[in-house]
Design a protein around this motif. Structure first.
Motif, PDB file in Angstrom:
ATOM      1  N   UNK A 183       0.814  -1.210   0.000  1.00  0.00           N
ATOM      2  CA  UNK A 183       0.000   0.000   0.000  1.00  0.00           C
ATOM      3  C   UNK A 183       0.850   1.264   0.000  1.00  0.00           C
ATOM      4  N   UNK A 184       1.999   1.223   0.621  1.00  0.00           N
ATOM      5  CA  UNK A 184       2.857   2.401   0.684  1.00  0.00           C
ATOM      6  C   UNK A 184       3.886   2.431  -0.441  1.00  0.00           C
ATOM      7  N   UNK A 185       3.691   1.583  -1.470  1.00  0.00           N
ATOM      8  CA  UNK A 185       4.653   1.518  -2.569  1.00  0.00           C
ATOM      9  C   UNK A 185       4.656   2.817  -3.354  1.00  0.00           C
ATOM     10  N   UNK A 186       5.836   3.256  -3.744  1.00  0.00           N
ATOM     11  CA  UNK A 186       5.979   4.477  -4.537  1.00  0.00           C
ATOM     12  C   UNK A 186       5.375   4.278  -5.917  1.00  0.00           C
ATOM     13  N   UNK A 222       5.767   6.158 -11.836  1.00  0.00           N
ATOM     14  CA  UNK A 222       5.824   7.064 -12.984  1.00  0.00           C
ATOM     15  C   UNK A 222       5.698   8.508 -12.502  1.00  0.00           C
ATOM     16  N   UNK A 223       6.564   9.375 -12.993  1.00  0.00           N
ATOM     17  CA  UNK A 223       6.443  10.815 -12.752  1.00  0.00           C
ATOM     18  C   UNK A 223       5.619  11.426 -13.878  1.00  0.00           C
ATOM     19  N   UNK A 224       4.630  12.247 -13.511  1.00  0.00           N
ATOM     20  CA  UNK A 224       3.741  12.827 -14.508  1.00  0.00           C
ATOM     21  C   UNK A 224       3.860  14.346 -14.508  1.00  0.00           C
ATOM     22  N   UNK A 225       4.037  14.921 -15.707  1.00  0.00           N
ATOM     23  CA  UNK A 225       4.081  16.381 -15.853  1.00  0.00           C
ATOM     24  C   UNK A 225       3.328  16.774 -17.110  1.00  0.00           C
ATOM     25  N   UNK A 226       2.843  18.018 -17.126  1.00  0.00           N
ATOM     26  CA  UNK A 226       2.259  18.614 -18.309  1.00  0.00           C
ATOM     27  C   UNK A 226       3.074  19.855 -18.654  1.00  0.00           C
ATOM     28  N   UNK A 227       3.565  19.920 -19.890  1.00  0.00           N
ATOM     29  CA  UNK A 227       4.440  21.015 -20.293  1.00  0.00           C
ATOM     30  C   UNK A 227       3.716  21.896 -21.313  1.00  0.00           C
ATOM     31  N   UNK A 241       7.130  20.997 -12.209  1.00  0.00           N
ATOM     32  CA  UNK A 241       6.958  20.165 -11.021  1.00  0.00           C
ATOM     33  C   UNK A 241       6.031  18.989 -11.319  1.00  0.00           C
ATOM     34  N   UNK A 242       6.303  17.820 -10.739  1.00  0.00           N
ATOM     35  CA  UNK A 242       5.449  16.652 -10.973  1.00  0.00           C
ATOM     36  C   UNK A 242       4.033  16.871 -10.454  1.00  0.00           C
ATOM     37  N   UNK A 243       3.108  16.167 -11.066  1.00  0.00           N
ATOM     38  CA  UNK A 243       1.708  16.187 -10.643  1.00  0.00           C
ATOM     39  C   UNK A 243       1.566  15.396  -9.347  1.00  0.00           C
ATOM     40  N   UNK A 244       1.211  16.083  -8.259  1.00  0.00           N
ATOM     41  CA  UNK A 244       1.123  15.437  -6.950  1.00  0.00           C
ATOM     42  C   UNK A 244      -0.033  14.448  -6.879  1.00  0.00           C
ATOM     43  N   UNK A 274      -1.060  12.459  -9.261  1.00  0.00           N
ATOM     44  CA  UNK A 274      -0.608  11.203  -9.860  1.00  0.00           C
ATOM     45  C   UNK A 274       0.322  10.475  -8.901  1.00  0.00           C
ATOM     46  N   UNK A 275       1.230  11.218  -8.269  1.00  0.00           N
ATOM     47  CA  UNK A 275       2.170  10.595  -7.331  1.00  0.00           C
ATOM     48  C   UNK A 275       1.449   9.923  -6.168  1.00  0.00           C
ATOM     49  N   UNK A 276       0.242  10.405  -5.836  1.00  0.00           N
ATOM     50  CA  UNK A 276      -0.497   9.864  -4.695  1.00  0.00           C
ATOM     51  C   UNK A 276      -1.392   8.685  -5.065  1.00  0.00           C
ATOM     52  N   UNK A 277      -1.391   8.273  -6.335  1.00  0.00           N
ATOM     53  CA  UNK A 277      -2.275   7.181  -6.746  1.00  0.00           C
ATOM     54  C   UNK A 277      -1.898   5.872  -6.054  1.00  0.00           C
TER      55      UNK A 277
END
Length: 604
Positions: A111-114, A117-122, A142-145, A147-150
């Protein structure tokens, strides 16, 4: 390991090795310095084979989803990925014909696995340079937070077999960490005598992008970088981004690998697993010119073609076009190519094969290099003249229902800046109808008759529209009103392409959400079906200003299924709709007819 080190240093030994290294230095692929990696120094990996005990539903095989560190290229640090049994791609499951298999797709991702994928929109570049998606790194964004929290929320679904709705991998039927998705799969595919063993190789192709560290060096982390084509949509207030494409092509989880092959026949089972990239694959020789006569397609999404189709890269089939989720069963004859180096490359739309085309979003043509050995045991395989003696073309004299689906352009009223799927129903009484009207479309067909249709559904969460009697044939017609090529995928059934027709779609007004003048059939433009699209398929490319007509039989299973665009970002933006297959005797009790639920049966 020794071989890998030798390839990295260029100190290879053996017949032809020195010439291959010199030849590599002369090719355009070595001019990819801005992308940080050298092509063709990683050996192609072949996924392991899993053979479930007895291949029987009484026995269950677990395949666990786990985090894994994968080295995508020898010059990269390891990459964090989520894979099946720790493999990327996962294992090949082989089951004897006529037996069913039960798989427990178990989510073992902590559940706590990172999130891997880093997601950004440019921002969209307007100065004439290629878009930033063709380059590695985040451009300082900056990465989309969110997405990082999925969380690790997973579902596995199947293409190319008749399996019940509960086993299909419905989008919402995902499981969390510690839970399992239980699915049963039949196997009724035809047995054929083709190259096997080490000469039967799956090729899973996908484009990817990579992040960089603060010094601009590739750090191995996967990067989902998309371009914002519209800063803020006035209806939603959210930015609108184009689908993802990346500069690096992976084959079986490795970037630009090589494969040592014998001068013999090989069978390659190829699938495009990209988010959105449509490949135009060409096999080229050392001089950069296409290799004629070596490649033959013997199967597509739904199984064997009636006869082998030569892929000679001529005017009729200038490249093997592969959209996301399309599958290709290929035979390649290396017998007359002993000692040669061949390359499978992605041909940009504006360049010859093997030449970078940044403007066409193909900055790095390399895909896979074949190094053909000097000799091997005699290969007695012969290309069969007929592959499937039971194949029959579907024709209009088969009783069938009709469905009309429109694919709308992103600026359409109420769409939030995204393309949509519109399910349409014919309007019988048009008295008092004022045009243009939101959701009302008029179409003039090949016979000159103009019909009026109204939209009955447009988003994934709209009410169920299509209910289908098990065992029935249906013709689905996809009319693309926008400029984007959509690879449409229908679950459960195999289809045959009946034809592609050109249409003048200028009468559709996106701002009004309907037609000002009828969309008209273009009798002056003929679009032939290429020979490799004349088998059984479940993924079909629908270019702009075309109507694609397909027919299939919905048999072998009941339940709720999906059809959708297989550009992943379009699917996730709502270009996906449900349909239900039920016993035909139950249709008379179904209430779907009020919103266009049943296809009208006829023989025309």
């Amino acid at each position: 390991m020794t071989e890998t080190i030798e390839r990295l240093t260029g100190e290879t030994t053996g017949a032809g090795a020195g010439e291959r290294e010199k030849e590599r230095e002369r090719t355009p692929e070595t001019a990819l310095g801005t992308y940080g990696l050298t092509p063709y120094i990683a050996p192609l990996t072949v996924p392991p084979v899993l053979r479930p005990a007895a291949g029987d539903v009484l026995r269950e095989t677990e395949v666990a989803l786990r985090p894994a560190w994968v080295r995508l290229h020898p010059q990269l640090p390891p990459t964090l990925m989520w894979g099946y049994d720790g493999h990327v791609p996962g294992p090949t499951i082989e089951v004897r014909r006529g037996r069913r298999v039960r798989i427990a797709w178990t989510n073992r991702i902590p559940k706590d696995s990172e999130y891997p994928v880093t997601s950004v929109e440019v921002p969209l570049r307007t100065d004439g340079r290629p878009q930033a998606t063709t380059e590695p790194g985040r451009e300082g964004v900056e990465p989309n937070k969110d997405v990082a929290a999925l969380p690790a929320w997973s579902v596995t679904h199947l293409h190319g077999a008749q399996t019940g709705g509960g086993n299909d991998g419905w989008a919402d039927n995902a499981v969390g960490s510690g839970d399992a998705q239980l699915s049963e799969y039949p196997n009724d595919h035809q047995a054929v005598h083709l190259p096997s063993g080490e000469r039967k190789i799956p090729l899973l192709i996908a484009d990817r992008n990579l992040d960089t560290d603060e010094d601009g060096r590739l750090n191995g982390r996967l990067l989902h970088k998309t371009v914002v084509v519209q800063q803020r949509n006035p209806e939603t207030g959210k930015p609108v981004s184009a689908p993802f494409t990346g500069p690096y092509t992976t084959v079986n989880g490795r970037i630009w690998p090589y494969a040592d092959v014998d001068p013999a026949w090989y069978r390659f089972r190829l699938v495009n697993a990209s988010n959105a990239r449509i490949f135009e694959l060409v096999l080229i020789a050392e001089d950069g010119k296409p290799v004629p006569g070596a490649v033959h397609q013997i199967g597509s999404d739904g199984g064997l073609l009636p006869r082998p189709v030569p892929v000679d890269f001529d005017a009729e089939l200038s490249a093997l076009i592969a959209a996301p989720a399309e599958r290709f069963d290929l035979l390649v004859d290396f017998r007359g190519l002993a000692g040669r180096t061949l390359r499978l490359v992605n041909k940009g739309p504006n360049q010859p094969a093997g030449v970078p085309d940044p403007a066409g979003d193909v900055p790095c043509p390399p895909v896979l290099e074949f190094r053909v050995g000097e000799s091997c045991e005699e290969d007695t395989f012969e290309l069969p003249e007929v592959l499937s003696g039971s194949f029959r073309r579907l024709t209009h004299d088969i009783p069938h229902g009709h469905r009309l689906i429109l694919l709308t352009p992103p600026p359409t009223k109420g769409a939030g800046g995204h393309p949509e799927i519109w399910e349409m129903t014919e309007v019988q009484d048009t008295a008092g109808l004022q045009l243009p009207a939101d959701g009302i479309v008029q179409i003039t067909g090949p016979d000159g008759t103009t019909k009026t249709y109204r939209r009955t559904a447009r988003t994934f969460n709209d009410g169920l529209g299509f209910t289908i009697g098990e065992g029935s044939h249906e013709q689905w017609s996809f009319l693309n009103l926008g400029p984007i090529v959509h690879p449409m995928h229908i679950h459960l059934a195999d289809f045959q392409l009946l034809g592609r027709d050109a249409y003048d779609v200028s009468g559709f007004d996106p701002a009004a959400g309907g037609t000002r003048t009828p969309i008209r059939y273009d009798a002056g433009t003929t679009i032939p079906l290429p020979p490799n699209e004349r088998g059984h398929k479940d993924v079909f490319r629908v270019p702009g200003s075309q109507m694609l007509r397909v027919m299939g039989r919905f048999d072998g299973a009941y339940g709720r299924f999906m059809y959708h665009c297989h550009l992943l970002e379009h699917e996730d933006m709502g270009m996906m709709r449900p349909f239900v297959v039920m016993p035909p005797e139950a249709l008379k009790f179904d209430h779907g007819g009020a919103h266009g639920g049943h296809g009208e049966g006829h023989t025309g």
